[in-house]
Design an enzyme around this catalytic site. Structure first.
Site, short mmCIF file in Angstrom:
data_model
loop_
_atom_site.label_atom_id
_atom_site.label_comp_id
_atom_site.label_asym_id
_atom_site.label_seq_id
_atom_site.Cartn_x
_atom_site.Cartn_y
_atom_site.Cartn_z
N LYS A 189 0.84 -1.19 0.00
CA LYS A 189 0.00 0.00 0.00
C LYS A 189 0.88 1.24 0.00
O LYS A 189 1.50 1.59 0.99
CB LYS A 189 -0.93 0.06 1.22
CG LYS A 189 -2.06 1.06 0.94
CD LYS A 189 -2.73 1.62 2.17
CE LYS A 189 -2.00 2.74 2.81
NZ LYS A 189 -1.82 3.95 1.99
N GLY A 242 6.65 5.08 8.55
CA GLY A 242 5.81 6.27 8.67
C GLY A 242 5.94 6.87 10.05
O GLY A 242 6.95 6.66 10.73
N SER A 243 4.90 7.57 10.46
CA SER A 243 4.99 8.30 11.72
C SER A 243 4.85 7.36 12.91
O SER A 243 4.28 6.27 12.81
CB SER A 243 3.88 9.36 11.78
OG SER A 243 2.62 8.72 11.77
N THR A 244 5.38 7.79 14.04
CA THR A 244 5.29 6.98 15.26
C THR A 244 3.84 6.82 15.68
O THR A 244 3.43 5.74 16.14
CB THR A 244 6.16 7.62 16.36
OG1 THR A 244 7.54 7.54 15.93
CG2 THR A 244 6.04 6.89 17.68
N GLY A 247 2.42 4.16 13.61
CA GLY A 247 3.06 2.91 14.03
C GLY A 247 2.33 2.30 15.22
O GLY A 247 2.12 1.08 15.29
N GLU A 264 9.40 1.23 11.01
CA GLU A 264 10.46 2.22 10.85
C GLU A 264 9.78 3.57 10.99
O GLU A 264 9.05 4.00 10.10
CB GLU A 264 11.15 2.02 9.49
CG GLU A 264 12.55 2.55 9.48
CD GLU A 264 12.61 3.92 8.88
OE1 GLU A 264 12.54 4.89 9.65
OE2 GLU A 264 12.70 4.00 7.65
N CYS A 298 13.23 10.61 7.49
CA CYS A 298 13.12 10.20 8.90
C CYS A 298 14.44 10.35 9.62
O CYS A 298 14.48 10.57 10.81
CB CYS A 298 12.56 8.79 9.00
SG CYS A 298 13.33 7.69 7.84
N GLU A 395 9.08 15.53 15.98
CA GLU A 395 9.57 15.44 14.61
C GLU A 395 8.79 16.43 13.74
O GLU A 395 7.56 16.36 13.69
CB GLU A 395 9.39 14.02 14.09
CG GLU A 395 9.91 13.85 12.67
CD GLU A 395 9.79 12.43 12.15
OE1 GLU A 395 8.71 11.83 12.30
OE2 GLU A 395 10.78 11.93 11.57
P1 ADP Z 1 1.41 11.01 7.49
O1 ADP Z 1 0.53 11.26 8.66
O2 ADP Z 1 2.51 12.00 7.41
O3 ADP Z 1 0.72 10.83 6.17
P2 ADP Z 1 1.61 8.24 8.15
O4 ADP Z 1 2.62 7.57 8.98
O5 ADP Z 1 0.24 8.33 8.72
O6 ADP Z 1 2.18 9.66 7.80
O7 ADP Z 1 1.53 7.55 6.72
C1 ADP Z 1 2.42 6.60 6.24
C2 ADP Z 1 1.67 5.47 5.59
O8 ADP Z 1 0.84 4.85 6.56
C3 ADP Z 1 0.74 5.87 4.45
O9 ADP Z 1 0.78 4.86 3.45
C4 ADP Z 1 -0.61 5.89 5.13
O10 ADP Z 1 -1.69 5.69 4.25
C5 ADP Z 1 -0.48 4.73 6.07
N1 ADP Z 1 -1.42 4.77 7.21
C6 ADP Z 1 -1.92 5.86 7.84
N2 ADP Z 1 -2.77 5.49 8.82
C7 ADP Z 1 -2.80 4.13 8.84
C8 ADP Z 1 -3.48 3.15 9.62
N3 ADP Z 1 -4.30 3.49 10.59
N4 ADP Z 1 -3.27 1.84 9.33
C9 ADP Z 1 -2.42 1.47 8.34
N5 ADP Z 1 -1.76 2.35 7.57
C10 ADP Z 1 -1.94 3.67 7.81
#
Ligand code: ADP
Ligand code: MG
Length: 493
Positions: A189, A242-244, A247, A264, A298, A395
């Site tokens: 995804k 992605g973001s903590t 995560g 990560e 990151c 961050e």
């Molecule tokens: P940002 O908030 O800066 O977009 P995210 O860490 O939320 O950063 O996004 C990184 C990835 O995680 C993207 O592919 C996003 O669609 C996906 N993502 C965001 N929320 C969820 C979730 N609840 N479950 C799984 N994937 C997610």
């Protein structure tokens, strides 16, 4: 000479639909979302939007391809050849892929062409070599009897790969290449802000000989497509960057079937300048360490700790360099950094700029938007921020660095480690003992000394503390895409 964007875009973007079981298909409910060019705010194209039912279909295809398909039974040498070929195809299509990255993400086209695309290709080439070298051990044991005992390293199964928008194709390659090298099948995804390069990769993967169902791509949003993939009972592992905050959500969603997880996550990396450093090199390296990719990295060196004896000289030099950075549209060949990748992120970073000032820090350069169209932010240096202030602890993920003075090594190690993150750190010093001593004391997954931001497919990367779980790249990553099976055979004497 600037590039004719519309012609090049039309030539480059071939795929905007979900990729499931070797076919490009519409979403089951026909939903689509806009992919936006952050340099202009304009819609590039519509992209099919996967929701839970589409994710189900993709997982089912990946399951079939794993359980009964050709991937797991293919010889390692053939798997290696397909991955190598995919690396070659990325290089052969570098111009189109770089165009897609620039349109969708905003980064300079010249940089995508010389850096992002070759880095992604490099991952496939490097991991191709591992496909034939995933080995177990023969283990002598002391249990009474006569045994032949050994371990096998086997693919985990169906893996969900969730990717962010800062280095769309590169981080996709960090995950897809080792997952496939180890024999897993994948549902990928991409981020909703940058879905296009993953779809281009899907077509090239098929052309490279990766069979239908082995790599599926489901563009869509985090709370719908991402959440469905993370909670899916038939997905054996998720690797997320992605973001903590996200995560944490993924951890919770993964608990149903106790999925294996690689995370990560965020960083707030300390970059430390000792008084004996080569200042010219340190200034240039620290500038790239924070401003590269508009700070959307990151591992960005976003907390700068500079010894008091050289603070004014160093920060003055960095300010001059920051002010010399050309911020602009990625298709302008003179642009060094592009926009932030989305309006939402632009607003988030702008919020941090205001918070910094409100909490008493001084922006000695930048702190403002560039232009009145697109999501551009000027390279920004803050000084005089308190150690517990928001801009030092959170961050920002933008072109924003906070510079702080220090007096001695113990003090700076304590300051550097005073964070919930632990992704990376930088040290600049000509004293070899300082470098090794401080490298050992920093609680971070990667330490760069007299350089910053050097990545290689052979080097493991990942975080301590709240920066994540597990490692990517290197042979280390294969441990996170395989299970170990212990086999004990009683042998008659
Ligand atoms: P940002 O908030 O800066 O977009 P995210 O860490 O939320 O950063 O996004 C990184 C990835 O995680 C993207 O592919 C996003 O669609 C996906 N993502 C965001 N929320 C969820 C979730 N609840 N479950 C799984 N994937 C997610
Ligand atoms: Mg976009």
């Amino acid at each position: 000479m600037s590039i004719d964007i519309s012609t090049q875009a039309a030539k480059s973007i071939k795929h905007t639909r979900l990729f499931i079981d070797g076919q490009f298909v519409d979403a089951l409910d026909g939903a689509e979302f806009d992919s936006i060019n952050p340099s202009t705010g304009e819609v590039i194209t519509k992209v099919s939007e996967a929701k839970e039912a589409d994710v189900d279909r993709a997982v089912a295809a990946a399951r079939r391809a794993f359980d009964s398909g050709p991937w797991r039974t293919m010889t390692p040498a053939k798997r290696a050849a397909a991955l190598w070929r995919l690396g070659d195809l990325l290089l052969e299509n570098a111009k189109e892929l770089a165009t897609i990255e620039t349109l969708d993400q905003g980064k300079p086209y010249w940089l995508a062409e010389v850096s992002d695309i070759p880095s992604a290709a490099g991952l496939f080439h490097y991991m191709s070599g591992w496909a034939t070298k995933i080995e177990g051990n023969t283990i002598p044991i002391s249990a009474p009897g006569n045994y032949h005992s050994y371990t096998r390293r086997e693919a985990i199964g169906v893996v969900g790969l969730i990717v962010p928008w800062n280095f769309p194709l590169v981080i996709t390659a960090w995950k897809v290449a080792p997952a496939l090298a180890a024999g897993n099948t994948v549902v990928l995804k991409p981020a909703e802000q940058t879905p296009l390069s993953a779809l281009a990769l899907a077509e090239l993967a098929l052309e490279a000989g990766i069979p239908p169902g082995v790599l599926n791509v489901v563009p869509g949003f985090g709370p719908t497509a991402g959440a469905a993939l993370t909670a899916h009972p038939d997905v054996d592992k998720v690797s997320f960057t992605g973001s903590t905050a996200t995560g944490r959500r993924i951890m919770q969603a993964a608990q149903g079937n106790l999925k294996k997880l690689t995370l990560e996550l965020g960083g707030k990396s300390a970059n430390i300048i000792f008084p004996d450093a080569n200042l010219e090199k340190a200034i240039a390296g620290s500038k790239d360490g924070i401003f590269f990719n508009a700070g959307q990295a990151c591992a960005a060196g976003s907390r700068l700790y500079v010894h008091e004896d050289i603070f004014d000289e160093f920060v003055g030099g960095l300010k001059t360099m920051a002010e010399g950075i050309k911020v602009g549209d990625g298709f302008d060949p003179t642009s060094e950094i592009g926009p932030l990748a989305s309006l939402e992120h632009f607003e988030r970073v702008s919020g941090y700029l205001s918070t910094g000032v409100a909490e008493g820090a001084k922006a000695i350069t930048g702190g403002v938007r560039v232009g009145d169209r697109g999501y551009f932010v000027a390279p920004t240096i803050f000084t005089d921020a308190a150690p517990d202030s928001t801009i030092i602890q959170e961050e920002i993920f933008g072109p924003v660095v906070v510079a702080t003075k220090f007096r001695d090594t113990d003090e700076v190690v304590a300051l550097a480690n005073d964070t919930r993150f632990g992704l990376a750190a930088g040290i600049w010093s000509n004293d070899v003992s300082t470098v090794h001593n401080v490298a050992a004391r920093l609680r971070a997954g990667t330490v760069w000394a007299n350089c910053y931001g050097v990545f290689d497919p052979a080097l493991p990367f990942g975080g301590y503390k709240e920066s994540g779980w597990g490692r990517e790249m290197g042979h280390e990553v294969l441990n996170y895409f395989t299970e170990v099976k212990t086999v004990i055979v009683s042998v008659d004497e």
